[in-house]
Design a protein around this motif. Sequence first.
Motif, short mmCIF file in Angstrom:
data_model
loop_
_atom_site.label_atom_id
_atom_site.label_comp_id
_atom_site.label_asym_id
_atom_site.label_seq_id
_atom_site.Cartn_x
_atom_site.Cartn_y
_atom_site.Cartn_z
N GLY A 137 22.90 38.38 46.52
CA GLY A 137 22.28 37.42 45.62
C GLY A 137 23.30 36.41 45.15
N ASN A 138 22.92 35.61 44.19
CA ASN A 138 23.79 34.52 43.76
C ASN A 138 24.73 34.85 42.62
N ASP A 139 24.43 35.88 41.84
CA ASP A 139 25.26 36.18 40.68
C ASP A 139 25.89 37.56 40.81
N LEU A 140 26.87 37.81 39.95
CA LEU A 140 27.44 39.15 39.87
C LEU A 140 26.33 40.08 39.37
N PRO A 141 26.18 41.25 39.97
CA PRO A 141 25.13 42.16 39.52
C PRO A 141 25.48 42.79 38.16
N ALA A 142 24.47 43.23 37.46
CA ALA A 142 24.69 43.96 36.21
C ALA A 142 24.88 45.43 36.59
N VAL A 143 26.11 45.89 36.54
CA VAL A 143 26.42 47.27 36.87
C VAL A 143 26.83 47.94 35.56
N GLY A 144 25.92 48.71 34.99
CA GLY A 144 26.13 49.27 33.66
C GLY A 144 26.99 50.51 33.60
N ASP A 145 27.15 51.20 34.73
CA ASP A 145 27.87 52.47 34.70
C ASP A 145 29.25 52.42 35.35
N LEU A 146 29.88 51.24 35.32
CA LEU A 146 31.24 51.14 35.86
C LEU A 146 32.16 52.12 35.14
N PRO A 147 33.16 52.65 35.82
CA PRO A 147 34.12 53.53 35.13
C PRO A 147 34.80 52.79 33.98
N ALA A 148 35.27 53.54 33.01
CA ALA A 148 35.95 52.97 31.84
C ALA A 148 37.12 52.10 32.28
N GLY A 149 37.28 50.97 31.64
CA GLY A 149 38.39 50.07 31.94
C GLY A 149 38.08 48.98 32.94
N TYR A 150 36.84 48.93 33.45
CA TYR A 150 36.43 47.90 34.40
C TYR A 150 35.24 47.14 33.81
N ARG A 151 35.19 45.86 34.10
CA ARG A 151 34.03 45.03 33.75
C ARG A 151 33.63 44.29 35.02
N MET A 152 32.37 44.02 35.20
CA MET A 152 31.92 43.33 36.41
C MET A 152 32.60 41.96 36.53
N GLU A 153 32.94 41.36 35.41
CA GLU A 153 33.62 40.05 35.41
C GLU A 153 35.00 40.13 36.06
N ASP A 154 35.54 41.34 36.20
CA ASP A 154 36.84 41.50 36.87
C ASP A 154 36.78 40.99 38.32
N TRP A 155 35.56 40.98 38.90
CA TRP A 155 35.38 40.54 40.29
C TRP A 155 34.92 39.09 40.38
N ALA A 156 34.88 38.37 39.26
CA ALA A 156 34.53 36.95 39.29
C ALA A 156 35.70 36.16 39.86
N HIS A 157 35.40 35.02 40.48
CA HIS A 157 36.48 34.14 40.94
C HIS A 157 37.21 33.57 39.73
N SER A 158 38.49 33.29 39.91
CA SER A 158 39.26 32.68 38.83
C SER A 158 38.77 31.24 38.62
N ASP A 159 39.13 30.67 37.50
CA ASP A 159 38.75 29.29 37.19
C ASP A 159 39.61 28.28 37.96
N ARG A 160 40.69 28.74 38.56
CA ARG A 160 41.55 27.84 39.33
C ARG A 160 40.85 27.38 40.60
N LYS A 161 41.11 26.15 40.99
CA LYS A 161 40.47 25.59 42.19
C LYS A 161 40.93 26.32 43.45
N PHE A 162 42.21 26.71 43.48
CA PHE A 162 42.76 27.36 44.67
C PHE A 162 43.13 28.80 44.36
N ARG A 163 42.98 29.64 45.36
CA ARG A 163 43.27 31.06 45.24
C ARG A 163 44.44 31.42 46.15
N PRO A 164 45.30 32.35 45.73
CA PRO A 164 46.34 32.84 46.65
C PRO A 164 45.68 33.69 47.72
N LEU A 165 46.26 33.70 48.89
CA LEU A 165 45.66 34.46 49.98
C LEU A 165 46.33 35.80 50.17
N GLY A 166 45.62 36.66 50.82
CA GLY A 166 46.13 37.99 51.11
C GLY A 166 45.07 38.78 51.85
#
Length: 195
Positions: free
Chosen positions: A74-103
């Motif tokens: 789909g188009n948005d990050l899913p609402a995953v309510g049962d992530l393990p403690a210390g993680y938020r779905m927003e952790d997988w959002a793209h950064s606000d920077r235009k360019f990303r480092p590769l790897g």
Amino acid sequence: MSSYSYHSVMPHRVAVTCSECAGEAVFEFAENVRIKTNADLGWFQNSKHFECHKMEDPNGQSYNVATYYHKLAGNDLPAVGDLPAGYRMEDWAHSDRKFRPLGDWRGTLICASCGVRRKHVLDWPKEAFYQVEYRNHTLWAFDRASVLELAEFIDASQRKPDDFTYWPFLMKIPQVFLTKQARETVVKRLRKRLG
């Protein structure tokens, strides 16, 4: 035929040639988050939202990551309510920077023309949709916006960093495309590629 490369940074999304219909498609990079514990690893391995991979840090130490493929389901990050403690779905959002480092070259291939939407490993710049040839050299760009800037950059008599959003990319353009003899032909081919 030679192709220049600028593989230290790229945008989160690039225009690619669809492997199914040869039209313009979008490749969007997946995001990785380091998995903190073995218990967390088990949770991510069983999740329908993530894929687990091993990666290596600069010192050669391997670690596990949870990979999320943007726009695969789909188009948005899913609402995953049962992530393990210390993680938020927003952790997988793209950064606000235009360019990303590769790897990692994993991501999602999406073609509006034929409907393809699947996981994909990018082969860049071979799969770049926007590329032109000049004297046995290949010049490529990330997307329509970068093609427009690239043509403007090549055509410019003065090239100042503040005038260009894609300055880090433009600074790596090989001299063969920037000569006075190449300018008119290369700019014309770039504009033609835009359709």
